[in-house]
Design a protein around this motif. Structure first.
Motif, PDB file in Angstrom:
ATOM      1  N   ALA A 204       0.826  -1.209   0.000  1.00 52.30           N
ATOM      2  CA  ALA A 204       0.000   0.000   0.000  1.00 52.30           C
ATOM      3  C   ALA A 204       0.856   1.254   0.000  1.00 52.30           C
ATOM      4  CB  ALA A 204      -0.932  -0.008   1.219  1.00 52.30           C
ATOM      5  N   SER A 208       0.710   3.834  -3.233  1.00 50.43           N
ATOM      6  CA  SER A 208       0.263   5.206  -2.982  1.00 50.43           C
ATOM      7  C   SER A 208       1.355   6.215  -3.287  1.00 50.43           C
ATOM      8  CB  SER A 208      -0.198   5.341  -1.534  1.00 50.43           C
ATOM      9  OG  SER A 208       0.849   5.013  -0.638  1.00 50.43           O
ATOM     10  N   THR A 209       2.590   5.904  -2.928  1.00 53.50           N
ATOM     11  CA  THR A 209       3.701   6.820  -3.218  1.00 53.50           C
ATOM     12  C   THR A 209       3.982   6.897  -4.704  1.00 53.50           C
ATOM     13  OG1 THR A 209       4.662   6.228  -1.071  1.00 53.50           O
ATOM     14  CG2 THR A 209       6.076   7.398  -2.623  1.00 53.50           C
ATOM     15  N   LEU A 212       0.625   8.595  -6.585  1.00 50.64           N
ATOM     16  CA  LEU A 212       0.137   9.909  -6.167  1.00 50.64           C
ATOM     17  C   LEU A 212       1.192  11.001  -6.223  1.00 50.64           C
ATOM     18  CD1 LEU A 212      -2.057   8.872  -3.086  1.00 50.64           C
ATOM     19  CD2 LEU A 212      -2.757   9.209  -5.462  1.00 50.64           C
TER      20      LEU A 212
END
Length: 440
Positions: A204, A208-209, A212
């Motif tokens: 996760a 996400s890094t 985004l």
């Protein structure tokens, strides 16, 4: 002042300066305009963020490692996961890739391989615990052999190896770790659950890094690189024709040579394109590209471009051969005009196809492009009739015929490219761009 008592108060005159509203407002407007211009400049510079992608990727990896290290640094989180937090850190180190699609694909492979391998490993370990000591060892050894051999054989299948090789490897690793550790551990299910949860946390953080914070899309890279190849090959054809019909004296004075580095880069880009296409299939819907974008068509177009680049490189032999017709005027008056007409049509078509891909628009139908190329090829073939070649020496005639033959082969390849680009437009749903075709 030195002899003055401490209680002495010195009163200084205060001069009130008049505030001019008319003078201050232009200054405020100037400052505001500078701020707006600097903001716009920053926004425009964001388009060139790809120049610093390596630095941004390094910062993103460092940030992901800091976030996942909180599982160790914060006591409440460490009490929940314990020493299993190292699996989250290992996941970030192993899964985080340069392209967002590569990170997502590798993470999903790792997650699916861990879930399947852990589930089968737990089931086999639980079933083996009900057996005797010898039966337990035999069952575990048989399970390790069967699943390990079957997964390794599956991993060698080309289609599986291209997209799911990492997932199968993680399956083998997880299955063996769980089933072997289940022999000595009492709580096998809890152990597998804790490891799976920490791996999910690391995944996760990676996704996400990567998605985004300034994501680097492999689809954009493949799309732009495929379109740029058309312009590279068009420039190479122009250079070849200019070099071939250049006078002998100009060659001695300028010592100019056609650069074939662009063609070599196109030839050597197949492995890179395949990797980018594989990563692009894992990427989510973003920008102009959906889930079902035909990335396989880009690979077909890339193969055709490699064939065309090889034909352009073969012209290097014509340029450097000593068997070319020595009388420059003979060469110019016999085939110069039809060769230049064919070359100009090839260059125009290649650049139009490249613009069609990069803009994702339909410019001219493939039927019209093919008709133009066929007409130019007929004119070139009529210019080098056998009766004309008989008037030249054998070496000169064969050299000219070889050069013309390569040009005619390029016409066939560009016709194939035009049809493939039109198929790409059909699959991807390129809209029609109103543009009047040039007349001959």
């Amino acid at each position: 002042m030195l002899g003055m008592n401490s209680s002495t108060v010195v009163v200084l005159p205060v001069v009130a300066l008049p505030i001019q509203d008319g003078a201050s407002s232009p200054k405020k407007n100037k400052i505001l305009s500078r701020l707006i211009s600097s903001l716009l400049h920053c926004l425009t510079e964001m388009k060139g963020i790809h120049k610093h992608r390596n630095l941004i990727h390094s910062i993103k990896v460092g940030l992901a490692l800091v976030l996942v290290s909180l599982l160790y640094l914060l006591d409440p989180l460490f009490e929940e996961v314990g020493d299993n937090a190292m699996w989250a850190i290992m996941t970030v180190v192993v899964v985080f890739e340069f392209y967002a699609g590569a990170t997502l694909g590798k993470g999903l492979n790792r997650g699916i391989g861990t879930i399947v391998g852990g589930s089968l490993g737990c089931s086999a370990a639980i079933l083996a615990q009900s057996l005797s000591q010898i039966g337990k060892a035999s069952a575990i050894g048989t399970s390790v052999f069967v699943f390990g051999a079957a997964a390794t054989y599956t991993r060698l299948i080309p289609r599986i190896k291209k997209r799911y090789d990492y997932g199968v490897m993680i399956f083998i690793l997880t299955f063996n770790l769980v089933i072997v550790s289940g022999v000595r551990a009492d709580k096998v299910i809890e152990l597998a659950r804790d490891r799976l949860s920490t791996i999910g946390m690391g995944f996760a953080v990676c996704v996400s890094t990567s998605l985004l914070i300034f994501p680097v899309w492999a689809s954009d890279e493949l799309h732009s690189s495929t379109a740029s190849k058309f312009n590279k090959l068009a420039s190479s054809i122009e250079g070849c024709l200019e070099e071939y019909f250049k006078g002998i004296e100009e060659k001695k004075d300028n010592q100019s040579e056609t650069s074939f580095n662009a063609c070599k880069s196109v030839l050597h880009s197949k492995s890179t394109d395949e990797s980018l296409a594989n990563f692009a299939r894992w990427e989510p819907w973003h920008g102009k590209f959906g889930f079902s974008h035909p990335w396989h068509k880009y690979l077909q177009i890339g193969d055709s471009l490699s064939e065309l680049a090889a034909s352009i490189l073969s012209l290097k032999g014509c340029l450097q051969s000593h068997q070319q017709p020595t009388p420059v005027l003979m060469r110019q008056h016999s085939i110069k005009k039809p060769c230049e007409a064919v070359a100009s049509q090839l260059v125009y078509t290649l650049r139009e196809l490249g613009d069609s891909i990069i803009n994702m628009k339909r410019f001219s139908p493939a039927v019209l492009i093919v008709a133009k190329l066929q007409l130019s090829r007929i004119e070139l073939s009529e210019a080098v009739l056998p009766c004309m070649l008989r008037t030249l020496p054998d070496d000169d005639g064969f050299a000219m015929a070889g050069f013309v033959f390569l040009l005619m082969e390029m016409v066939d390849m560009v016709e194939k490219l035009a049809k493939e680009v039109e198929e790409l437009a059909d699959y991807a749903g390129f809209p029609q761009q109103l543009k009047y075709p040039d007349l001959w």
